[in-house]
Each structure stands twice: as structure tokens, then as C-alpha cells.
Motif scaffolding. Structure first.
Motif, PDB file in Angstrom:
ATOM      1  N   ARG A  18      33.453  19.492 -53.331  1.00 31.50           N
ATOM      2  CA  ARG A  18      32.494  18.596 -52.686  1.00 31.50           C
ATOM      3  C   ARG A  18      32.665  18.594 -51.170  1.00 31.50           C
ATOM      4  O   ARG A  18      33.775  18.599 -50.643  1.00 31.50           O
ATOM      5  CB  ARG A  18      32.681  17.166 -53.215  1.00 31.50           C
ATOM      6  N   GLY A  19      31.514  18.583 -50.468  1.00 28.82           N
ATOM      7  CA  GLY A  19      31.500  18.398 -49.019  1.00 28.82           C
ATOM      8  C   GLY A  19      32.205  19.477 -48.217  1.00 28.82           C
ATOM      9  O   GLY A  19      32.885  19.180 -47.234  1.00 28.82           O
ATOM     10  N   VAL A  20      32.013  20.727 -48.597  1.00 29.94           N
ATOM     11  CA  VAL A  20      32.665  21.829 -47.880  1.00 29.94           C
ATOM     12  C   VAL A  20      31.999  22.086 -46.532  1.00 29.94           C
ATOM     13  O   VAL A  20      32.673  22.328 -45.531  1.00 29.94           O
ATOM     14  CB  VAL A  20      32.652  23.110 -48.737  1.00 29.94           C
ATOM     15  N   HIS A  21      30.666  22.042 -46.499  1.00 30.85           N
ATOM     16  CA  HIS A  21      29.921  22.355 -45.280  1.00 30.85           C
ATOM     17  C   HIS A  21      29.081  21.162 -44.831  1.00 30.85           C
ATOM     18  O   HIS A  21      28.706  20.309 -45.644  1.00 30.85           O
ATOM     19  CB  HIS A  21      29.001  23.558 -45.498  1.00 30.85           C
ATOM     20  N   SER A  22      28.742  21.130 -43.546  1.00 28.81           N
ATOM     21  CA  SER A  22      27.907  20.054 -43.017  1.00 28.81           C
ATOM     22  C   SER A  22      26.437  20.343 -43.280  1.00 28.81           C
ATOM     23  O   SER A  22      26.013  21.505 -43.326  1.00 28.81           O
ATOM     24  CB  SER A  22      28.137  19.888 -41.517  1.00 28.81           C
ATOM     25  N   ARG A  23      25.647  19.280 -43.414  1.00 31.71           N
ATOM     26  CA  ARG A  23      24.204  19.432 -43.620  1.00 31.71           C
ATOM     27  C   ARG A  23      23.542  20.095 -42.410  1.00 31.71           C
ATOM     28  O   ARG A  23      22.615  20.899 -42.561  1.00 31.71           O
ATOM     29  CB  ARG A  23      23.563  18.070 -43.874  1.00 31.71           C
ATOM     30  N   ALA A  24      23.991  19.772 -41.219  1.00 29.25           N
ATOM     31  CA  ALA A  24      23.404  20.342 -40.011  1.00 29.25           C
ATOM     32  C   ALA A  24      23.568  21.856 -39.988  1.00 29.25           C
ATOM     33  O   ALA A  24      22.635  22.602 -39.652  1.00 29.25           O
ATOM     34  CB  ALA A  24      24.043  19.725 -38.778  1.00 29.25           C
ATOM     35  N   LYS A  25      24.738  22.312 -40.365  1.00 29.00           N
ATOM     36  CA  LYS A  25      25.008  23.746 -40.396  1.00 29.00           C
ATOM     37  C   LYS A  25      24.125  24.448 -41.422  1.00 29.00           C
ATOM     38  O   LYS A  25      23.563  25.519 -41.167  1.00 29.00           O
ATOM     39  CB  LYS A  25      26.484  23.983 -40.721  1.00 29.00           C
ATOM     40  N   LEU A  26      23.985  23.838 -42.584  1.00 30.46           N
ATOM     41  CA  LEU A  26      23.173  24.432 -43.638  1.00 30.46           C
ATOM     42  C   LEU A  26      21.696  24.433 -43.275  1.00 30.46           C
ATOM     43  O   LEU A  26      20.976  25.388 -43.568  1.00 30.46           O
ATOM     44  CB  LEU A  26      23.401  23.678 -44.948  1.00 30.46           C
ATOM     45  N   SER A  27      21.231  23.355 -42.653  1.00 32.03           N
ATOM     46  CA  SER A  27      19.826  23.278 -42.245  1.00 32.03           C
ATOM     47  C   SER A  27      19.498  24.366 -41.231  1.00 32.03           C
ATOM     48  O   SER A  27      18.453  25.028 -41.316  1.00 32.03           O
ATOM     49  CB  SER A  27      19.543  21.900 -41.650  1.00 32.03           C
ATOM     50  N   SER A  28      20.386  24.577 -40.256  1.00 32.94           N
ATOM     51  CA  SER A  28      20.182  25.626 -39.259  1.00 32.94           C
ATOM     52  C   SER A  28      20.168  27.003 -39.920  1.00 32.94           C
ATOM     53  O   SER A  28      19.337  27.859 -39.583  1.00 32.94           O
ATOM     54  CB  SER A  28      21.306  25.562 -38.214  1.00 32.94           C
ATOM     55  N   THR A  29      21.054  27.214 -40.895  1.00 33.76           N
ATOM     56  CA  THR A  29      21.107  28.490 -41.611  1.00 33.76           C
ATOM     57  C   THR A  29      19.821  28.733 -42.391  1.00 33.76           C
ATOM     58  O   THR A  29      19.278  29.843 -42.395  1.00 33.76           O
ATOM     59  CB  THR A  29      22.307  28.508 -42.570  1.00 33.76           C
ATOM     60  N   ALA A  30      19.314  27.682 -43.053  1.00 33.97           N
ATOM     61  CA  ALA A  30      18.081  27.814 -43.834  1.00 33.97           C
ATOM     62  C   ALA A  30      16.902  28.194 -42.945  1.00 33.97           C
ATOM     63  O   ALA A  30      16.067  29.035 -43.319  1.00 33.97           O
ATOM     64  CB  ALA A  30      17.790  26.509 -44.567  1.00 33.97           C
ATOM     65  N   ILE A  31      16.826  27.606 -41.753  1.00 31.03           N
ATOM     66  CA  ILE A  31      15.743  27.927 -40.825  1.00 31.03           C
ATOM     67  C   ILE A  31      15.805  29.395 -40.411  1.00 31.03           C
ATOM     68  O   ILE A  31      14.789  30.107 -40.398  1.00 31.03           O
ATOM     69  CB  ILE A  31      15.815  27.010 -39.585  1.00 31.03           C
ATOM     70  N   GLN A  32      17.004  29.873 -40.102  1.00 28.14           N
ATOM     71  CA  GLN A  32      17.158  31.273 -39.696  1.00 28.14           C
ATOM     72  C   GLN A  32      16.823  32.227 -40.843  1.00 28.14           C
ATOM     73  O   GLN A  32      16.234  33.290 -40.635  1.00 28.14           O
ATOM     74  CB  GLN A  32      18.585  31.510 -39.211  1.00 28.14           C
TER      75      GLN A  32
END
Length: 244
Positions: A18-32
Motif C-alpha cells: 500500500r502507498g508505494v507511489h504518490s498520486r501526483a507522480k502517477l498522474s504526471s506519468t499517465a498524462i505523458q
């Protein structure tokens, strides 16, 4: 903690970090990644050659899959090179392990995208066990087609399987009524990471949300048997996790 994680994996066939990565990091990755898929669609329409075709499997945008993403996209490496993820796999495979394959899965909304019951790599049933790392880029639930698993179903290895030629997910197994009743949804938050055995029986339902369900899928295999379908082996651990 190490013994607990390895024991849960061996008993259930999976563990959730649980909670390995931050939501901000994942959101930026999804956009790219969305931008990359848009670029690829334009290139395919113009029939441009894939510069990685000699080493990597061709992407399948129609099936919602980008292949060999660890080798192709540096931005995706940090999401799997997490010390917590690698250390956890070391407890499961203390002898050492390497990257077998990697992919990015984007399940579109309201499309025919049910994944039937199966075990991963059914057609490669002479190879040893693999650990699948499945990391969603957003929350996953019944609404957008989360994974469904049969806890403990990995213990007897591969089941008898059959192939549906022409299907997107063609290699499948049948399960009993009792197993179907005991199947459970794997509800995860963005930033959670699922580790599961490729012997674990699993599936996923239709994505009935209004957006894509995105996830990274990395597969690791023990260094005791170096077999790789393409590219070259990338060693993640040499089996030294128990050294002082």
C-alpha cells in the motif's frame, strides 16, 4: 516483515503493497503516456517504422497494450525501481531475479474488454514461476474493471487450459462454481502495488467507468533459469538480500 510478506505470498498467491507511489507522480506519468499513445497513433497512420522493432514486441493500441516499456520509456523505470518493490520481491525470490517482460495496459471505458479466467504465461508452462508486479495509475474498483483473483489457486501450478483463436485474451481456463463464488475483487488505490504469482487464477471485468483504467505490468523471473522472450535480461537482484 520479510518472513510475513513471503509467507502471505506463498499462502495466498499475492500481496498488496500500500502507498508505494504518490498520486501526483502517477498522474504526471499517465498524462505523458496519453501523449505517447496519441503520438503512436499518428505514426501508425503514417505507416512509420518502429525504431525498436528489432528488439521489442510491436505495440497493440487496438488491444490497449504497450510492450517492453521498461526498455522503451525511461520515465516508467522509476515506478518499478522502487526500493520497497524490489526488496519485497527479494523476499519472495531470494536467489535473485531479472526482468522477464514489461507492459503498459490501458483499458478503455465501455469497450468489450472483459478478461476471462486465466493464469499468466499458460503457453509457457515448462518455465519456472514468475512474480507479476501490477501497479495501477488510478484507483481501481469493480466499476473500472479491477482484478479478480481466487486466493490460494496458485498452489497446484498450471491448470489445463484451452485457446480461443482470434480472441484478444485467447489462452483461458475453466473454474468450478465454488471457485467462482470465492473469487474476490482486488480493490486498490493509486500508488498501491500488487505482487502475484503467475500461477494465480485471475480475471477482470468490464470497465464501466468514464475513463481508461491504466496499469503498469512488470514480470520478474528467478535467475536460476535465464529464459527471456525478447530484448536482453536486466538483472534486478543477484540474490544478496540476506547478506550482512
Amino acid at each position: 516483515m520479510s518472513n510475513s510478506l513471503a509467507l502471505r505470498f506463498r499462502e495466498d498467491g499475492f500481496v498488496i503493497l500500500r502507498g508505494v507511489h504518490s498520486r501526483a507522480k502517477l498522474s504526471s506519468t499517465a498524462i505523458q503516456l496519453d501523449r505517447e499513445i496519441h503520438r503512436l497513433r499518428n505514426e501508425y497512420q503514417q505507416e512509420k517504422a518502429d525504431s525498436m522493432a528489432k528488439w521489442c514486441l510491436p505495440h497493440r493500441l487496438d488491444n490497449g497494450v504497450l510492450y517492453d516499456v521498461y526498455q522503451r520509456y525511461p520515465l516508467l523505470r522509476a515506478l518499478i525501481d522502487s526500493k520497497r518493490v524490489i526488496r519485497s520481491i527479494e523476499f519472495i525470490m531470494p536467489e535473485g531475479f531479472f526482468l522477464y517482460v514489461s507492459s503498459y495496459l490501458f483499458k478503455p471505458p465501455y469497450a468489450d474488454n472483459v478478461v476471462p479466467w486465466h493464469q499468466d504465461f499458460l503457453s509457457r508452462n515448462t518455465e519456472s514461476e514468475k512474480v507479476i508486479v501490477w501497479a495501477p495509475l488510478e484507483d481501481v474498483s469493480e466499476k473500472n474493471g479491477c482484478l479478480r483473483v481466487i486466493r490460494g489457486s496458485h498452489k497446484n501450478g498450471f491448470r489445463k487450459w484451452f485457446r480461443v483463436n482470434g480472441a484478444t485474451h485467447r489462452d483461458r481456463i475453466d473454474i468450478s462454481e465454488e471457485e467462482a463464488r470465492n473469487a474476490e475483487n482486488i480493490i486498490m488505490k493509486a500508488g498501491d502495488v500488487l505482487l502475484f504469482s503467475n500461477y494465480l487464477i485471475h480475471s477482470s471485468e468490464q470497465n464501466d467507468s468514464n475513463d481508461y483504467r491504466r496499469a503498469l505490468r512488470y514480470v520478474f523471473k528467478s535467475t536460476t533459469e535465464i529464459i527471456i522472450p525478447r530484448c536482453t535480461p536486466i538483472i534486478f537482484s543477484t540474490g544478496r538480500c540476506n547478506e550482512t
